[in-house]
Design a protein around this motif. Structure first.
Motif, PDB file in Angstrom:
ATOM      1  N   LEU A  76       0.831  -1.324  -0.138  1.00 27.97           N
ATOM      2  CA  LEU A  76       0.022  -0.115   0.024  1.00 27.97           C
ATOM      3  C   LEU A  76       0.845   1.145  -0.024  1.00 27.97           C
ATOM      4  CD1 LEU A  76      -3.394   0.785   0.320  1.00 27.97           C
ATOM      5  CD2 LEU A  76      -2.627   1.195   2.848  1.00 27.97           C
ATOM      6  N   TRP A  77       0.401   2.294  -1.135  1.00 25.12           N
ATOM      7  CA  TRP A  77       1.679   3.203  -1.162  1.00 25.12           C
ATOM      8  C   TRP A  77       0.700   4.567  -1.456  1.00 25.12           C
ATOM      9  CZ3 TRP A  77       2.780  -1.270  -3.264  1.00 25.12           C
ATOM     10  CH2 TRP A  77       3.785  -1.718  -3.203  1.00 25.12           C
ATOM     11  N   ARG A  78       0.970   5.413  -0.805  1.00 32.45           N
ATOM     12  CA  ARG A  78       0.458   7.003  -1.048  1.00 32.45           C
ATOM     13  C   ARG A  78       1.404   7.682  -2.202  1.00 32.45           C
ATOM     14  NH1 ARG A  78       1.532  12.189   0.297  1.00 32.45           N
ATOM     15  NH2 ARG A  78      -0.647  13.656   0.399  1.00 32.45           N
ATOM     16  N   LEU A  79       0.659   8.059  -3.195  1.00 30.13           N
ATOM     17  CA  LEU A  79       1.159   8.687  -4.344  1.00 30.13           C
ATOM     18  C   LEU A  79       1.351  10.305  -4.331  1.00 30.13           C
ATOM     19  CD1 LEU A  79      -0.204   6.805  -7.440  1.00 30.13           C
ATOM     20  CD2 LEU A  79       1.470   5.824  -5.711  1.00 30.13           C
ATOM     21  N   GLY A  80       0.413  10.796  -3.526  1.00 27.12           N
ATOM     22  CA  GLY A  80       0.415  12.429  -3.481  1.00 27.12           C
ATOM     23  C   GLY A  80      -0.813  12.649  -3.601  1.00 27.12           C
ATOM     24  N   ARG A  81      -0.941  14.105  -4.221  1.00 29.88           N
ATOM     25  CA  ARG A  81      -2.296  14.565  -4.338  1.00 29.88           C
ATOM     26  C   ARG A  81      -2.688  15.186  -5.668  1.00 29.88           C
ATOM     27  NH1 ARG A  81      -4.243  16.245   0.773  1.00 29.88           N
ATOM     28  NH2 ARG A  81      -2.605  16.335   2.512  1.00 29.88           N
ATOM     29  N   LEU A  82      -3.974  15.073  -6.019  1.00 28.57           N
ATOM     30  CA  LEU A  82      -4.342  15.556  -7.303  1.00 28.57           C
ATOM     31  C   LEU A  82      -4.694  17.065  -7.281  1.00 28.57           C
ATOM     32  CD1 LEU A  82      -7.630  13.281  -7.772  1.00 28.57           C
ATOM     33  CD2 LEU A  82      -5.201  13.012  -8.854  1.00 28.57           C
ATOM     34  N   ALA A  83      -4.815  17.752  -8.342  1.00 29.51           N
ATOM     35  CA  ALA A  83      -5.116  19.147  -8.392  1.00 29.51           C
ATOM     36  C   ALA A  83      -6.092  19.573  -7.344  1.00 29.51           C
ATOM     37  CB  ALA A  83      -5.300  19.640  -9.758  1.00 29.51           C
ATOM     38  N   SER A  84      -7.090  19.002  -7.121  1.00 28.31           N
ATOM     39  CA  SER A  84      -8.020  19.130  -6.223  1.00 28.31           C
ATOM     40  C   SER A  84      -7.654  19.156  -4.833  1.00 28.31           C
ATOM     41  CB  SER A  84      -9.134  18.234  -6.537  1.00 28.31           C
ATOM     42  OG  SER A  84      -8.945  17.011  -6.160  1.00 28.31           O
ATOM     43  N   GLY A  85      -6.595  18.459  -4.358  1.00 23.26           N
ATOM     44  CA  GLY A  85      -6.112  18.397  -3.188  1.00 23.26           C
ATOM     45  C   GLY A  85      -6.195  17.016  -2.494  1.00 23.26           C
ATOM     46  N   ARG A  86      -7.100  16.166  -3.235  1.00 21.67           N
ATOM     47  CA  ARG A  86      -7.511  14.890  -2.915  1.00 21.67           C
ATOM     48  C   ARG A  86      -6.268  14.131  -2.729  1.00 21.67           C
ATOM     49  NH1 ARG A  86     -11.826  11.363  -2.621  1.00 21.67           N
ATOM     50  NH2 ARG A  86     -13.098  13.189  -2.968  1.00 21.67           N
ATOM     51  N   SER A  87      -6.199  13.171  -1.823  1.00 22.08           N
ATOM     52  CA  SER A  87      -4.634  12.308  -1.515  1.00 22.08           C
ATOM     53  C   SER A  87      -5.225  10.861  -2.396  1.00 22.08           C
ATOM     54  CB  SER A  87      -4.708  12.016   0.094  1.00 22.08           C
ATOM     55  OG  SER A  87      -3.583  11.103   0.183  1.00 22.08           O
ATOM     56  N   ILE A  99      -8.286   2.458   8.506  1.00 20.82           N
ATOM     57  CA  ILE A  99      -9.005   3.524   8.203  1.00 20.82           C
ATOM     58  C   ILE A  99      -8.202   4.692   8.702  1.00 20.82           C
ATOM     59  CG2 ILE A  99     -11.104   4.786   8.522  1.00 20.82           C
ATOM     60  CD1 ILE A  99     -11.400   2.577   6.640  1.00 20.82           C
ATOM     61  N   LEU A 100      -8.054   4.707  10.149  1.00 22.10           N
ATOM     62  CA  LEU A 100      -6.899   5.850  10.569  1.00 22.10           C
ATOM     63  C   LEU A 100      -5.774   5.877   9.916  1.00 22.10           C
ATOM     64  CD1 LEU A 100      -7.330   4.554  14.408  1.00 22.10           C
ATOM     65  CD2 LEU A 100      -8.719   6.431  13.091  1.00 22.10           C
ATOM     66  N   LEU A 101      -5.033   5.136   9.346  1.00 26.45           N
ATOM     67  CA  LEU A 101      -3.948   5.195   8.716  1.00 26.45           C
ATOM     68  C   LEU A 101      -3.989   6.165   7.467  1.00 26.45           C
ATOM     69  CD1 LEU A 101      -0.721   4.505   8.091  1.00 26.45           C
ATOM     70  CD2 LEU A 101      -1.421   2.395   6.821  1.00 26.45           C
ATOM     71  N   LEU A 102      -5.011   5.864   6.698  1.00 23.02           N
ATOM     72  CA  LEU A 102      -5.248   6.382   5.509  1.00 23.02           C
ATOM     73  C   LEU A 102      -5.771   7.740   5.750  1.00 23.02           C
ATOM     74  CD1 LEU A 102      -7.282   3.603   3.479  1.00 23.02           C
ATOM     75  CD2 LEU A 102      -5.199   4.682   2.861  1.00 23.02           C
ATOM     76  N   LYS A 103      -6.708   8.038   6.634  1.00 23.17           N
ATOM     77  CA  LYS A 103      -7.005   9.403   7.174  1.00 23.17           C
ATOM     78  C   LYS A 103      -6.050  10.434   7.412  1.00 23.17           C
ATOM     79  CE  LYS A 103     -11.781   9.013   7.990  1.00 23.17           C
ATOM     80  NZ  LYS A 103     -13.071   9.463   8.839  1.00 23.17           N
ATOM     81  N   ALA A 104      -5.089   9.725   8.276  1.00 22.94           N
ATOM     82  CA  ALA A 104      -3.860  10.491   8.562  1.00 22.94           C
ATOM     83  C   ALA A 104      -2.821  10.751   7.656  1.00 22.94           C
ATOM     84  CB  ALA A 104      -2.889   9.691   9.862  1.00 22.94           C
ATOM     85  N   ALA A 105      -2.691   9.753   6.609  1.00 21.01           N
ATOM     86  CA  ALA A 105      -1.917   9.970   5.457  1.00 21.01           C
ATOM     87  C   ALA A 105      -2.490  11.276   4.473  1.00 21.01           C
ATOM     88  CB  ALA A 105      -1.530   8.760   4.573  1.00 21.01           C
ATOM     89  N   GLY A 106      -3.706  11.177   4.706  1.00 22.58           N
ATOM     90  CA  GLY A 106      -4.337  12.186   3.819  1.00 22.58           C
ATOM     91  C   GLY A 106      -4.395  13.872   4.347  1.00 22.58           C
ATOM     92  N   GLY A 107      -4.185  13.775   5.809  1.00 25.03           N
ATOM     93  CA  GLY A 107      -3.760  15.189   6.329  1.00 25.03           C
ATOM     94  C   GLY A 107      -4.922  15.684   6.217  1.00 25.03           C
ATOM     95  N   GLY A 108      -6.268  15.188   6.518  1.00 26.29           N
ATOM     96  CA  GLY A 108      -7.365  16.004   6.398  1.00 26.29           C
ATOM     97  C   GLY A 108      -7.960  16.176   5.247  1.00 26.29           C
ATOM     98  N   ALA A 109      -7.338  15.792   3.984  1.00 23.14           N
ATOM     99  CA  ALA A 109      -7.830  15.906   2.856  1.00 23.14           C
ATOM    100  C   ALA A 109      -8.788  14.871   2.395  1.00 23.14           C
ATOM    101  CB  ALA A 109      -6.681  16.139   1.590  1.00 23.14           C
ATOM    102  N   PRO A 110      -9.592  14.827   1.490  1.00 27.07           N
ATOM    103  CA  PRO A 110     -10.168  13.474   0.905  1.00 27.07           C
ATOM    104  C   PRO A 110      -9.501  12.534   0.525  1.00 27.07           C
ATOM    105  CG  PRO A 110     -11.411  15.633   0.262  1.00 27.07           C
ATOM    106  CD  PRO A 110     -10.048  16.036   0.796  1.00 27.07           C
ATOM    107  N   VAL A 111      -9.637  11.266   0.422  1.00 29.54           N
ATOM    108  CA  VAL A 111      -8.728  10.179   0.353  1.00 29.54           C
ATOM    109  C   VAL A 111      -9.619   9.296  -0.690  1.00 29.54           C
ATOM    110  CG1 VAL A 111      -7.276   8.238   0.997  1.00 29.54           C
ATOM    111  CG2 VAL A 111      -7.521  10.287   2.344  1.00 29.54           C
TER     112      VAL A 111
END
Length: 254
Positions: free
Chosen positions: A124-135, A151-163
Motif C-alpha cells: 500500500l503506497w500513497r502517491l500524492g495529491r490531485l490538483a483538487s487536493g485529494r490524496s 482507516i485511521l492510517l489512510l485518514k492520517a496520510a491524507g492530512g485532513g484531505a479527502p482520500v
C-alpha cells in the motif's frame, strides 16, 4: 483484447510476496516497452526454468515435469503418457521477478505525481495529491486494505484531505467500512488508462468521487448517518434498514 502489460503485472503481483511473470505470459508484450521495464528494475530476469507444471488431471504424483530437448523440440515430459507431453518454445522457460514498488513508482510517475510513492503498509503506497487536493493511495492486493487500523492510517496520510484508494476489489465488508469512513474506493484496473509510455497511468477523473448528487455517509459503529455533512436522525429500525440497503447496493446485482 489483450490485457495491457501494466494490468498483467499488477494481477501477477497479487499472488504472493515474490511475484513472477513467465515467458509465455510475457510473449505478447515483448518489445521496447518490455525492455524499458527491465531497464527500470520493474522486471528482473531469472535463470530459465528447468521444469514445468504437471498436467491438471495427472496422477503421476510428481511436483513438476522434467523439460528435455528431443529431436530439436523442447518437451515437458509426462511420465505416464508421452502423448500428454507439452511442446515448449525457448521463451516459455523465461521467468521475470516483478518488483511491485518499482511498478507503482512508474505508475505514479506516468500519472504526474511528484516524488517517489510513500509506503504506508505492506502492498500500500500513497502517491500524492490531485490538483483538487485529494490524496491518492494505491494498493496492489486486496489484503492491503484489511490491515488493523487501516482507516485511521489512510485518514492520517491524507492530512485532513479527502482520500481515494485504488486497489483490487476487497469485497463488500471492507467496501462498506470505507464508505462509512468517507474514503472513496475504486478498482485499480478500471482506474488505469493506456499511454504511449512504459506503463498505464491513473485517470484523474476516475479518482475523484463520481457521485454528482447528495453524498450519504453511514457510520455503523456510531450509529450515525449524514447527508452532505448534515446529520440525519433515524430510529434503530430505520438505521438498520439504511445499512441493509447500503450493503445490497455495494454487493451489486445478484
Amino acid at each position: 483484447m489483450t490485457t495491457s502489460l501494466t494490468t498483467l503485472l499488477l494481477r501477477q503481483s497479487e499472488v504472493g510476496q515474490r511475484p513472477i511473470l513467465w515467458g509465455r505470459q510475457a510473449a505478447p508484450h515483448v518489445g521496447r516497452q518490455f525492455d524499458r521495464l527491465i531497464e527500470r528494475g520493474v522486471l528482473v530476469e531469472l535463470a530459465p526454468a528447468t521444469d514445468w507444471p504437471v498436467c491438471a488431471s495427472c496422477e503421476c504424483g510428481m511436483d513438476a515435469r522434467i523439460v528435455r530437448e528431443i529431436n530439436g523440440q523442447l518437451r515437458a515430459l509426462c511420465l505416464l503418457d508421452p502423448a500428454c507431453d507439452t511442446i515448449l518454445e525457448p521463451d516459455d522457460l523465461r521467468a521475470f521477478r516483478i518488483d511491485p514498488e518499482s511498478l507503482v513508482g512508474l505508475i505514479a510517475e506516468a500519472s504526474g505525481f511528484a516524488g517517489p510513492p510513500e509506503l504506508l503498509a505492506p502492498d500500500l503506497w500513497r502517491l500524492g495529491r490531485l490538483a483538487s487536493g485529494r490524496s491518492v493511495v494505491v494498493g496492489i492486493t486486496a489484503r492491503a486494505l484489511d490491515h488493523p487500523g487501516i482507516i485511521l492510517l489512510l485518514k492520517a496520510a491524507g492530512g485532513g484531505a479527502p482520500v481515494t484508494v485504488a486497489a483490487p476489489d476487497p469485497g463488500p465488508a471492507i467496501r462498506l467500512r470505507f464508505l462509512e469512513a468517507g474514503i472513496d474506493l475504486v478498482e485499480l484496473p478500471s482506474a488505469l488508462t493506456p499511454t504511449a509510455g512504459t506503463v498505464d497511468r491513473l485517470d484523474p477523473a476516475m479518482l475523484e468521487p463520481r457521485l454528482v448528487g447528495p453524498r450519504l455517509v453511514i457510520e455503523q459503529r456510531a450509529r450515525r448517518a449524514s447527508l452532505d455533512g448534515c446529520s440525519i436522525h433515524l430510529s434503530d429500525q430505520l438505521f438498520a434498514l439504511l445499512l441493509f440497503l447500503a450493503q445490497r447496493a455495494l454487493d451489486g446485482p445478484e
